[in-house]
Design an enzyme around this catalytic site. Structure first.
Site, short mmCIF file in Angstrom:
data_model
loop_
_atom_site.label_atom_id
_atom_site.label_comp_id
_atom_site.label_asym_id
_atom_site.label_seq_id
_atom_site.Cartn_x
_atom_site.Cartn_y
_atom_site.Cartn_z
N SER A 1 0.83 -1.20 0.00
CA SER A 1 0.00 0.00 0.00
C SER A 1 0.87 1.26 0.00
CB SER A 1 -0.97 -0.03 1.18
OG SER A 1 -2.05 0.84 0.95
N LYS B 1 -20.16 17.19 10.93
CA LYS B 1 -19.10 17.41 11.91
C LYS B 1 -19.01 16.25 12.89
CE LYS B 1 -15.81 19.99 13.46
NZ LYS B 1 -14.62 20.20 12.63
#
Length: 298
Positions: free
Chosen positions: A124, A176
């Site tokens: 990765s 949020k």
């Protein structure tokens, strides 16, 4: 016989005098260790004249790029360094720092020949930072590829309810509070996070395609998160040569014409404070200051 001023001071201030002796002993010990390290342990090839090979060690999870990027830049400024080997042993890393290392390697490759050498693992983010190198060398059993992005989000609502904890925070906008452990995600929040993941994945794929000079479609076909052995990656074109560090160094010498007698400059050198060298790292403070979720190339 009249006592000397030193004796008077040691008798009048025994604690201070003892502390000064301890400090002096520590300083002498550290100086002796520095001399020993220079004579017997330090890689003194950096002090030799002539051509050199730079080695950039990238180990562990990539969470902070500063030391790696600084070392790459130092090698770039050193005109005696004619080629660089990236020695990678990493399972991946946080997206931002991985991108910073990628950019530094890409910039270095414009003026130096760069060969990536994969150790046990370069998956990765570990593969991502290797992709701008001119050549990638991996052991047949190296774990690599794993091109993808992951975000781990945990729902602890039932556990919090059992121990009597309720979330009463106030938020300024709909998203949020997205990713909170206090409740399951809504469908809109899942779409929101999926869009973030998809965009980061697209950046990953495009950068690998550019770094490897591969067609975007080729990388997309391989970018489903699957890990590969070095041999499998070689068969798909993600790796150029099968071998270890010795083969990577030999390949670099062939590409650059650097002699075998050229010294190695390895880094980045870990900077450890004097107190930590003596006492070792010891901390009782847990770190809960980070975000609830982190996007990683893993």
């Amino acid at each position: 016989m009249e006592k000397t001023s030193q004796n008077k001071f040691s008798q009048r201030h025994p604690l201070i005098f003892g502390f000064m002796l301890i400090i002096a002993a520590v300083v002498i010990f550290m100086m002796a260790m520095a001399v020993f390290n220079f004579l017997f342990l330090e890689d003194r090839s950096r002090f030799r004249t002539g051509e050199k090979i730079g080695v950039v060690n990238i180990s562990g999870l990539i969470t902070d790029s500063r030391e790696i990027v600084d070392w790459i830049n130092e090698l770039k400024r050193n005109e005696s360094v004619k080629g660089v080997v990236l020695r990678i042993n990493s399972p991946g890393g946080v997206v931002g720092p991985s991108q910073e290392v990628y950019a530094a390697v890409q910039d270095l490759a414009r003026t130096r020949t760069v060969v990536a050498s994969m150790g046990a693992m370069a998956a990765s983010g570990g593969y991502y930072v290797a992709s701008p190198a001119h050549q990638i060398v991996a052991n047949p059993g190296t774990l690599t590829a794993s091109i993808g992005v992951k975000a781990t989000l945990t729902n602890m609502q039932e556990l919090m309810r059992k121990i009597g904890i309720q979330d009463q925070a106030i938020y300024s906008g709909e998203f949020k509070d997205a990713g909170t452990v206090m409740r399951p995600m809504t469908d809109r929040e899942k779409e929101y996070f999926q869009a973030l993941i998809d965009d980061m994945h697209d950046q990953f794929v495009q950068d690998v395609a550019q770094g490897r000079n591969m067609a975007l479609e080729e990388v997309i076909a391989l970018a489903d998160g699957r890990a590969m052995t070095g041999r499998q990656a070689y068969q798909t074109g993600l790796v150029d040569v099968l071998g270890g560090m010795n083969e990577a160094l030999e390949l670099l010498r062939e590409l650059t014409g650097i002699k075998e007698s050229a010294g190695l400059l390895e880094g980045p050198v870990q900077k450890v404070s004097l107190v930590r060298r003596i006492l070792g790292e010891f901390s009782l403070t847990p770190d809960f200051a980070g975000p609830r979720w982190i996007f990683t190339y893993e």
